[in-house]
Motif scaffolding. Structure first.
Motif, PDB file in Angstrom:
ATOM      1  N   ALA A  85      67.411  52.999 -21.402  1.00 35.59           N
ATOM      2  CA  ALA A  85      68.471  51.992 -21.315  1.00 35.59           C
ATOM      3  C   ALA A  85      68.354  51.339 -19.937  1.00 35.59           C
ATOM      4  O   ALA A  85      67.365  51.527 -19.231  1.00 35.59           O
ATOM      5  CB  ALA A  85      69.850  52.622 -21.509  1.00 35.59           C
ATOM      6  N   ARG A  86      69.351  50.592 -19.521  1.00 36.40           N
ATOM      7  CA  ARG A  86      69.284  49.937 -18.221  1.00 36.40           C
ATOM      8  C   ARG A  86      69.408  50.962 -17.104  1.00 36.40           C
ATOM      9  O   ARG A  86      70.139  51.948 -17.217  1.00 36.40           O
ATOM     10  CB  ARG A  86      70.391  48.874 -18.101  1.00 36.40           C
ATOM     11  CG  ARG A  86      71.795  49.443 -18.177  1.00 36.40           C
ATOM     12  CD  ARG A  86      72.827  48.386 -18.439  1.00 36.40           C
ATOM     13  NE  ARG A  86      72.579  47.670 -19.677  1.00 36.40           N
ATOM     14  CZ  ARG A  86      72.887  48.162 -20.881  1.00 36.40           C
ATOM     15  NH1 ARG A  86      73.394  49.378 -21.008  1.00 36.40           N
ATOM     16  NH2 ARG A  86      72.652  47.463 -21.961  1.00 36.40           N
ATOM     17  N   HIS A  87      68.697  50.744 -16.045  1.00 32.72           N
ATOM     18  CA  HIS A  87      68.733  51.670 -14.914  1.00 32.72           C
ATOM     19  C   HIS A  87      68.117  51.001 -13.681  1.00 32.72           C
ATOM     20  O   HIS A  87      67.447  49.973 -13.789  1.00 32.72           O
ATOM     21  CB  HIS A  87      67.971  52.962 -15.242  1.00 32.72           C
ATOM     22  CG  HIS A  87      66.528  52.755 -15.558  1.00 32.72           C
ATOM     23  ND1 HIS A  87      66.076  52.557 -16.841  1.00 32.72           N
ATOM     24  CD2 HIS A  87      65.426  52.698 -14.767  1.00 32.72           C
ATOM     25  CE1 HIS A  87      64.755  52.395 -16.833  1.00 32.72           C
ATOM     26  NE2 HIS A  87      64.336  52.461 -15.584  1.00 32.72           N
ATOM     27  N   GLY A  88      68.356  51.619 -12.537  1.00 33.33           N
ATOM     28  CA  GLY A  88      67.726  51.189 -11.302  1.00 33.33           C
ATOM     29  C   GLY A  88      66.767  52.260 -10.828  1.00 33.33           C
ATOM     30  O   GLY A  88      67.084  53.455 -10.868  1.00 33.33           O
ATOM     31  N   SER A  89      65.585  51.867 -10.395  1.00 29.85           N
ATOM     32  CA  SER A  89      64.588  52.802  -9.888  1.00 29.85           C
ATOM     33  C   SER A  89      64.309  52.504  -8.417  1.00 29.85           C
ATOM     34  O   SER A  89      64.083  51.343  -8.051  1.00 29.85           O
ATOM     35  CB  SER A  89      63.284  52.704 -10.679  1.00 29.85           C
ATOM     36  OG  SER A  89      63.459  53.154 -12.006  1.00 29.85           O
ATOM     37  N   ALA A  90      64.317  53.554  -7.596  1.00 27.06           N
ATOM     38  CA  ALA A  90      64.033  53.407  -6.168  1.00 27.06           C
ATOM     39  C   ALA A  90      62.930  54.370  -5.781  1.00 27.06           C
ATOM     40  O   ALA A  90      62.954  55.544  -6.155  1.00 27.06           O
ATOM     41  CB  ALA A  90      65.285  53.677  -5.335  1.00 27.06           C
ATOM     42  N   THR A  91      61.960  53.862  -5.037  1.00 28.57           N
ATOM     43  CA  THR A  91      60.830  54.655  -4.557  1.00 28.57           C
ATOM     44  C   THR A  91      60.710  54.493  -3.060  1.00 28.57           C
ATOM     45  O   THR A  91      60.830  53.379  -2.539  1.00 28.57           O
ATOM     46  CB  THR A  91      59.510  54.193  -5.213  1.00 28.57           C
ATOM     47  OG1 THR A  91      59.670  54.117  -6.622  1.00 28.57           O
ATOM     48  CG2 THR A  91      58.378  55.156  -4.889  1.00 28.57           C
ATOM     49  N   ILE A  92      60.465  55.595  -2.372  1.00 32.74           N
ATOM     50  CA  ILE A  92      60.248  55.506  -0.926  1.00 32.74           C
ATOM     51  C   ILE A  92      59.130  56.462  -0.539  1.00 32.74           C
ATOM     52  O   ILE A  92      59.010  57.563  -1.099  1.00 32.74           O
ATOM     53  CB  ILE A  92      61.548  55.825  -0.148  1.00 32.74           C
ATOM     54  CG1 ILE A  92      61.428  55.388   1.314  1.00 32.74           C
ATOM     55  CG2 ILE A  92      61.926  57.301  -0.238  1.00 32.74           C
ATOM     56  CD1 ILE A  92      62.760  55.285   2.043  1.00 32.74           C
ATOM     57  N   ILE A  93      58.285  56.022   0.371  1.00 31.43           N
ATOM     58  CA  ILE A  93      57.194  56.839   0.891  1.00 31.43           C
ATOM     59  C   ILE A  93      57.473  57.104   2.360  1.00 31.43           C
ATOM     60  O   ILE A  93      57.791  56.192   3.133  1.00 31.43           O
ATOM     61  CB  ILE A  93      55.838  56.131   0.718  1.00 31.43           C
ATOM     62  CG1 ILE A  93      55.587  55.920  -0.789  1.00 31.43           C
ATOM     63  CG2 ILE A  93      54.704  56.942   1.334  1.00 31.43           C
ATOM     64  CD1 ILE A  93      54.352  55.066  -1.090  1.00 31.43           C
ATOM     65  N   LEU A  94      57.415  58.378   2.719  1.00 33.49           N
ATOM     66  CA  LEU A  94      57.770  58.830   4.064  1.00 33.49           C
ATOM     67  C   LEU A  94      56.554  59.420   4.764  1.00 33.49           C
ATOM     68  O   LEU A  94      55.723  60.079   4.132  1.00 33.49           O
ATOM     69  CB  LEU A  94      58.867  59.895   4.000  1.00 33.49           C
ATOM     70  CG  LEU A  94      60.150  59.527   3.243  1.00 33.49           C
ATOM     71  CD1 LEU A  94      61.026  60.766   3.071  1.00 33.49           C
ATOM     72  CD2 LEU A  94      60.902  58.420   3.963  1.00 33.49           C
ATOM     73  N   GLU A  95      56.486  59.200   6.058  1.00 36.24           N
ATOM     74  CA  GLU A  95      55.365  59.712   6.852  1.00 36.24           C
ATOM     75  C   GLU A  95      55.892  60.445   8.079  1.00 36.24           C
ATOM     76  O   GLU A  95      56.846  59.995   8.715  1.00 36.24           O
ATOM     77  CB  GLU A  95      54.451  58.565   7.282  1.00 36.24           C
ATOM     78  CG  GLU A  95      53.256  58.988   8.106  1.00 36.24           C
ATOM     79  CD  GLU A  95      52.406  57.801   8.505  1.00 36.24           C
ATOM     80  OE1 GLU A  95      51.253  57.718   8.045  1.00 36.24           O
ATOM     81  OE2 GLU A  95      52.908  56.951   9.264  1.00 36.24           O
ATOM     82  N   ARG A  96      55.253  61.545   8.394  1.00 36.85           N
ATOM     83  CA  ARG A  96      55.559  62.242   9.640  1.00 36.85           C
ATOM     84  C   ARG A  96      54.556  61.797  10.688  1.00 36.85           C
ATOM     85  O   ARG A  96      53.336  61.912  10.492  1.00 36.85           O
ATOM     86  CB  ARG A  96      55.502  63.753   9.467  1.00 36.85           C
ATOM     87  CG  ARG A  96      55.666  64.488  10.791  1.00 36.85           C
ATOM     88  CD  ARG A  96      55.794  65.969  10.634  1.00 36.85           C
ATOM     89  NE  ARG A  96      55.849  66.614  11.949  1.00 36.85           N
ATOM     90  CZ  ARG A  96      56.314  67.828  12.160  1.00 36.85           C
ATOM     91  NH1 ARG A  96      56.762  68.543  11.145  1.00 36.85           N
ATOM     92  NH2 ARG A  96      56.336  68.343  13.373  1.00 36.85           N
ATOM     93  N   GLU A  97      55.060  61.289  11.788  1.00 36.52           N
ATOM     94  CA  GLU A  97      54.162  60.863  12.878  1.00 36.52           C
ATOM     95  C   GLU A  97      53.602  62.086  13.582  1.00 36.52           C
ATOM     96  O   GLU A  97      54.294  63.088  13.771  1.00 36.52           O
ATOM     97  CB  GLU A  97      54.921  59.989  13.880  1.00 36.52           C
ATOM     98  CG  GLU A  97      55.220  58.600  13.365  1.00 36.52           C
ATOM     99  CD  GLU A  97      55.727  57.672  14.445  1.00 36.52           C
ATOM    100  OE1 GLU A  97      55.780  58.115  15.624  1.00 36.52           O
ATOM    101  OE2 GLU A  97      56.093  56.537  14.127  1.00 36.52           O
ATOM    102  N   ALA A  98      52.353  61.993  13.962  1.00 34.83           N
ATOM    103  CA  ALA A  98      51.699  63.114  14.646  1.00 34.83           C
ATOM    104  C   ALA A  98      52.293  63.304  16.019  1.00 34.83           C
ATOM    105  O   ALA A  98      52.711  62.362  16.665  1.00 34.83           O
ATOM    106  CB  ALA A  98      50.217  62.832  14.752  1.00 34.83           C
TER     107      ALA A  98
END
Length: 395
Positions: free
Chosen positions: A382-395
């Motif tokens: 049905a109707r929905h919202g999708s959210a994607t996030i990519i996270l990085e740890r800095e060295a």
């Protein structure tokens, strides 16, 4: 535009309760706020940006509840955001908070989420009822009895019809979650289960069994994001969003693919912005309201081809230390926590634990430097919202 290095997640906290009898919704928000700020080494007085969705007290009176929370917490903010996309809201709000910091609208952003459907004996349908009934499509859909379990059951049935996916393959997603949950002292369902346990549990909505369904819990969580100048003085791991995407999947008058979620577009946008490949991701937090939710997201985000999700998850494909893509190492919504029927916040928190090296040693991904979190708000099918996030740890 990427916000990489322009804002950092410096505080994270997951409420330990799964049954908040005697604790109000406002108190849960306050407790998770205090926990995340303590984790960051900051105080309420440092916060000048507040972010939340519709789960705050008074949510059924639009706008009043979030403003009341600012007063309840004693905040003095110059930026404010209450974007509502249900289960994906809190992944969406991380990007909003990072962008606000990058734009100079605030320097320390607090995001809080809480819910108590278990204490109030609410089902997922009850939790969304007021919002759904107020929507324009409700008069056409409510008479047909569409409920959450039925919609996801249709998705699973369609996937099985088109691709030959089996109940046993879906069961492996629950099995993986249980293998992780056994190491989580707060998990609601810490017992390890087998494929046989899942497929022999009662049918809820064909072909989904009881153990294909997530838990319903109270609790919540909070995150703190900070400007680089603030973050670098806190002596906390520097974790920054490097790519994000959001998409609303609507029904297009009935002309849509039930197996394609908004994650097709939100994931593509996040990966393009981050400039990394699917094979670079070392850990994934994927919304797991049902086992089929995870399988569809794996395909839609590009971790495997359409129709290949069943093979991807089988035989421990999502188990940390065993499979190719460790997923939901806290036990996820299937076994650990699904506060207020909104899993986006807990997905963010476990991704942050992995990047910090703070997950349980039995499930910690070695030298985890790149993680993905993905949320679905509304219903697949049905109707929905999708959210994607990519996270990085800095060295």
């Amino acid at each position: 535009m990427s916000v990489k290095g322009k804002a950092y997640i410096v505080g994270a906290y997951e409420h330990p309760t799964r049954h908040a009898v005697g604790t109000s919704l406002a108190e849960l928000h306050a407790e998770v706020a205090a926990g995340a700020l303590a984790d960051a080494g900051l105080r309420l007085e440092d916060v000048d940006g507040y972010f939340c969705a519709g789960d705050v007290p008074g949510w059924d009176a639009p706008g009043v509840g979030p403003m009341s929370m600012v007063e309840y917490l004693g905040l003095n903010v110059r930026h404010f955001d209450t974007t509502e996309t249900w289960g994906s809201a809190y992944i969406n709000l991380v990007e909003h908070a990072a962008s606000a910091i990058a734009a100079g609208k605030c320097r320390v952003a607090l995001i809080t989420q809480a819910g108590r459907p278990r204490a109030d004996r609410l089902t997922p349908a009850d939790s969304h009822l007021n919002q759904v009934q107020a929507s324009g499509e409700s008069q056409f859909e409510i008479p047909y009895g569409a409920v959450v379990t039925n919609m996801y059951g249709m998705c699973a049935q369609r996937h099985m019809y088109e691709h030959g996916t089996t109940p046993e393959q879906l069961a492996w997603i629950k099995v993986a979650a249980s293998h992780h949950a056994q190491h989580n002292p707060f998990a609601m369902l810490p017992k390890v289960v087998t494929v046989e346990d899942v497929v022999n549990s009662p049918i809820v909505s064909t072909p989904l069994h009881r153990l294909d369904c997530c838990v319903i819990t109270d609790g919540g969580g909070a995150l703190v994001l900070a400007h680089p100048d603030v973050a670098r003085n806190l002596k906390r791991p520097l974790i920054t969003p490097i790519g994000s995407g959001f998409h609303i999947k609507q029904l297009n008058g009935g002309y849509f693919d039930i197996l394609q979620s908004g994650g097709v577009k939100s994931g593509a946008e996040a990966f393009a912005q981050a400039g990394v490949q699917r094979t670079d991701i070392q850990y994934a937090s994927l919304y797991d309201s049902f086992t089929i939710t995870v399988l569809i997201q794996l395909e839609n985000l590009g971790f495997c081809a359409p129709g290949e999700g069943g093979k991807f998850v089988a035989d421990g494909g999502l188990i940390s230390g065993v499979g190719v893509l460790p997923t939901n190492t806290d036990g996820g919504g299937l076994c650990n926590n699904h506060p207020g029927n909104r899993g986006g916040m807990t997905k963010m928190i476990e991704a942050i634990r992995q990047l910090r090296g703070e997950a349980h040693p039995a499930v910690q991904v070695p030298n985890c430097g790149l993680a993905l979190a993905h949320g679905t708000g509304g219903q697949l099918g049905a109707r929905h919202g999708s959210a994607t996030i990519i996270l990085e740890r800095e060295a």
